[in-house]
Every structure is written in structure tokens, then in C-alpha cells.
Design an enzyme around this catalytic site. Structure first.
Site, PDB file in Angstrom:
ATOM      1  N   ASP A  58      36.571  34.623  21.768  1.00 22.21           N
ATOM      2  CA  ASP A  58      37.229  33.756  22.740  1.00 22.21           C
ATOM      3  C   ASP A  58      38.704  33.603  22.373  1.00 22.21           C
ATOM      4  O   ASP A  58      39.077  33.683  21.199  1.00 22.21           O
ATOM      5  CB  ASP A  58      36.577  32.376  22.755  1.00 22.21           C
ATOM      6  CG  ASP A  58      35.132  32.415  23.221  1.00 22.21           C
ATOM      7  OD1 ASP A  58      34.751  33.391  23.895  1.00 22.21           O
ATOM      8  OD2 ASP A  58      34.392  31.465  22.909  1.00 22.21           O
ATOM      9  N   VAL A  59      39.531  33.347  23.364  1.00 15.05           N
ATOM     10  CA  VAL A  59      40.969  33.205  23.129  1.00 15.05           C
ATOM     11  C   VAL A  59      41.249  32.173  22.042  1.00 15.05           C
ATOM     12  O   VAL A  59      42.085  32.382  21.161  1.00 15.05           O
ATOM     13  CB  VAL A  59      41.699  32.807  24.437  1.00 15.05           C
ATOM     14  CG1 VAL A  59      43.176  32.524  24.156  1.00 15.05           C
ATOM     15  CG2 VAL A  59      41.568  33.905  25.477  1.00 15.05           C
TER      16      VAL A  59
END
Length: 200
Positions: A58-59
Site C-alpha cells: 500500500d502507498v
């Protein structure tokens, strides 16, 4: 050049590269900003070589990210991930949502798409399993080790919340503890034994 420092290298051989992805930098282009800088683009600029993303983080998640240095290695790694022959360990700072939240366990809850890019626990979704244990507690916080068996999007975040341990800072699925300024999730350990790869 972007001016953004390249992620540190944790492991490297002729076929693979494991880097320490910083929180906030996407692995692949985002739908709403396809031209944004990504881990892959940054590394390709710095290293002057083509790289292949083997999995995603995930970012907001930091930590171990595997990239292949050629197409054959990418195919081999993809097969290993699909066959669940990759060992992944995450460290998370969480808060206790319930007084009776167990200190260790296994979450078997399918995951499916939700709204606006979110995911949700869904009995009609894809099977997903995560093992976890509390390493230590300090006040309202707990440091948790999570080992996802499968690799669904947002899996660790959703499964820890389901177990009664939402991330201390996760605006989408957990809390918003003001002591933290980023997602409290780190991909701490990655190993592919068949390729002799291990990174912390």
C-alpha cells in the site's frame, strides 16, 4: 532526475532486488495520478535498468519490496507468490478496539472490493488468511507481528481490525492517533527460500 532519494537496497543479486520502500511513495502508478513518481520509476532512473514489480505494498506502508531484474525472474517470483511460497512478516502499531481482543490468532476472512478504492470483508470475496501475535503492549498501544498467508489488497489492515486490533493510524480502516503521521504498518521481513532471498 526527480530529486527524491532512491529507496535503500536490502538485498541484491543478479535476478532480484529488495528495497526498503518509504511510506507515501506508490509502487505502481495511481489511477488518479498516472504520472506520479513511483518506486519502480525512481529506481529505474537511478539504476539505469529495467525493473519488474513482483508484488505490491500500500502507498502508506513502508518496508521490504521485491523487484525482478529480468522477465524470467519476474515470472518465477510471480509463480512463487501465487503458490504462497513467499514468507512475509509485517510489524504494526495497533490500538485495542476490544478489551477481550486475543493476543494471538488466525483470521480467515474473505476480502472483496468496497467503495471508492477501499476493500471490505466479504463472504463472497477471495479467501484470505493472516496469522498474528502481540509482541508487546504499552498503554493503549500494541506492537503486533502479522504474517499474511495470502496477499489480498489491504489484507493485514482489514484482518487486524477484525481481530480487534485496528492500526493506530489508518484513516481508512483504523484509528487516527495524533502521535503518528503515517500508516502504522511496516513490511519488516521478506523471504523466498527457493531463491535464497531474505531481507529485513
Amino acid at each position: 532526475m526527480s530529486g527524491v532519494p532512491a529507496p535503500g537496497v536490502l538485498y541484491e543479486d543478479a535476478s532480484f532486488l529488495v528495497v526498503d520502500k518509504p511510506a507515501g511513495l506508490p509502487v505502481i502508478p495511481l489511477r488518479h495520478d498516472p504520472g506520479a513518481l513511483t518506486v519502480r520509476r525512481l529506481l529505474e532512473q537511478v539504476r539505469a535498468e529495467r525493473l519488474f514489480v513482483c508484488h505490491r505494498l500500500d502507498v502508506g506502508t513502508s518496508g521490504c519490496l521485491l523487484l525482478a531484474r529480468n522477465e524470467a525472474a519476474h515470472r518465477a517470483a510471480s509463480t512463487a507468490f501465487a503458490a504462497r511460497r513467499v514468507e512475509k512478516t509485517y510489524l504494526a502499531v495497533c490500538e485495542a478496539a476490544r478489551a477481550d481482543a486475543p493476543s494471538a490468532g488466525r483470521v480467515d476472512r474473505p476480502i472483496g472490493p468496497g467503495r471508492r478504492g477501499a476493500m471490505r470483508l466479504d463472504s463472497r470475496g477471495r479467501p484470505a488468511t493472516t496469522r498474528y501475535r502481540v509482541l508487546r503492549r504499552e498503554g493503549s498501544l500494541a506492537w503486533i507481528e502479522a504474517r499474511p498467508v495470502s496477499g489480498r489488497r489491504h489484507q493485514v489492515r482489514l484482518h487486524l481490525r477484525a481481530a480487534g486490533w485496528p492500526l493506530a493510524y489508518d484513516p481508512r480502516y483504523g484509528g487516527q492517533d495524533p502521535r503518528f503521521a503515517r500508516l502504522t504498518l511496516h513490511a519488516w521481513h521478506l523471504a523466498l527460500p527457493e531463491f535464497g532471498i531474505e531481507a529485513l
